[in-house]
Scaffold this motif. Structure first.
Motif, short mmCIF file in Angstrom:
data_model
loop_
_atom_site.label_atom_id
_atom_site.label_comp_id
_atom_site.label_asym_id
_atom_site.label_seq_id
_atom_site.Cartn_x
_atom_site.Cartn_y
_atom_site.Cartn_z
N UNK A 55 0.89 -1.12 -0.02
CA UNK A 55 -0.06 -0.01 0.13
C UNK A 55 0.89 1.28 0.13
N UNK A 56 2.11 1.28 0.77
CA UNK A 56 2.76 2.41 0.75
C UNK A 56 3.68 2.58 -0.56
N UNK A 57 3.87 1.45 -1.26
CA UNK A 57 4.53 1.26 -2.57
C UNK A 57 3.76 2.11 -3.76
N UNK A 58 2.19 1.74 -3.57
CA UNK A 58 1.42 2.25 -4.27
C UNK A 58 1.13 3.92 -4.27
N UNK A 59 0.99 4.02 -2.82
CA UNK A 59 0.79 5.46 -2.56
C UNK A 59 2.01 6.40 -2.86
N UNK A 60 3.15 5.82 -2.74
CA UNK A 60 4.27 6.78 -3.12
C UNK A 60 4.38 7.06 -4.66
N UNK A 61 4.09 5.96 -5.27
CA UNK A 61 4.20 5.98 -6.95
C UNK A 61 3.20 6.94 -7.16
N UNK A 62 2.02 6.73 -6.87
CA UNK A 62 0.73 7.49 -7.41
C UNK A 62 1.02 8.94 -6.89
N UNK A 63 1.34 9.31 -5.68
CA UNK A 63 1.83 10.60 -5.29
C UNK A 63 2.84 11.03 -6.15
N UNK A 64 3.94 10.49 -6.59
CA UNK A 64 4.98 11.02 -7.52
C UNK A 64 4.00 11.28 -8.84
#
Length: 183
Positions: A55-64
């Motif tokens: 979930x953190x990986x998705x969040x960071x990549x989507x936010x970027x």
């Protein structure tokens, strides 16, 4: 952990999930939430370490993609792949791919998240600038490639997770995610 610009070796695809989201903070939040539900459906249960990392990986990549890959009027795409290893049915390698439409700002992780020498400690408390550092630290592999179907780039990360089927006992199957919470 390992940054590479080469995609993972071909392995059988167990499941996949693809959606486009508006290039806004709300789109990034929705991407994280829907991907979290999909991971839970694939057996990577809410509350598990693997679910939290993914979930953190998705969040960071989507936010970027929203912050650095934003082009007015264009969406970003999230694609989750569950890759199964034929020799080990107990684990899935989850590949998170986030595609944006801006190709002039390429991803590079910071060398270290520490505050620069001589800068006040308050600057270290800033909230931005650590996304790819977290991806680098948490993912088994990550990288980027030019977008194949238009302008932009795809940033991806992979993480190998143990599925619920292998750790399922009556006590560990209880759900604690959004679908279990009262509205």
């Amino acid at each position: 952990m390992n940054r590479t610009e080469q995609p993972a070796p071909a392995t059988p695809v167990h499941s996949c999930f693809t959606l486009r989201f508006s290039s806004t903070p709300r789109g990034a939040r929705l991407a994280r939430r829907l991907c979290g539900e999909r991971l839970d459906a694939w057996g990577i249960l809410y509350g598990s370490d693997a679910h939290d990392v993914l979930s953190l990986l998705v969040s960071e990549l989507a936010t970027n993609a929203v912050i650095h890959g934003h082009v007015t009027g264009r969406d970003f795409r999230v694609h989750l792949l569950a890759l199964s290893a034929p020799a080990d049915a107990a684990t899935l390698t989850i590949r998170v791919e986030v595609t944006d439409t801006r190709d002039d700002r390429l991803p590079e992780p910071p060398a270290t998240p520490a505050a620069p020498v001589g800068e006040p400690a308050a600057d270290f408390a800033r909230t931005g600038g650590r996304g790819l550092f977290l991806v680098e630290a948490l993912a088994d592999r990550w990288g980027w490639a030019p977008r194949q179907d238009g302008p932009g780039k795809t940033v991806w990360a992979e993480y190998t997770a143990v599925t619920a089927a292998t750790m399922a006992t009556p006590a560990t199957v209880a759900r604690s995610g959004p679908s279990a919470a009262p509205s």
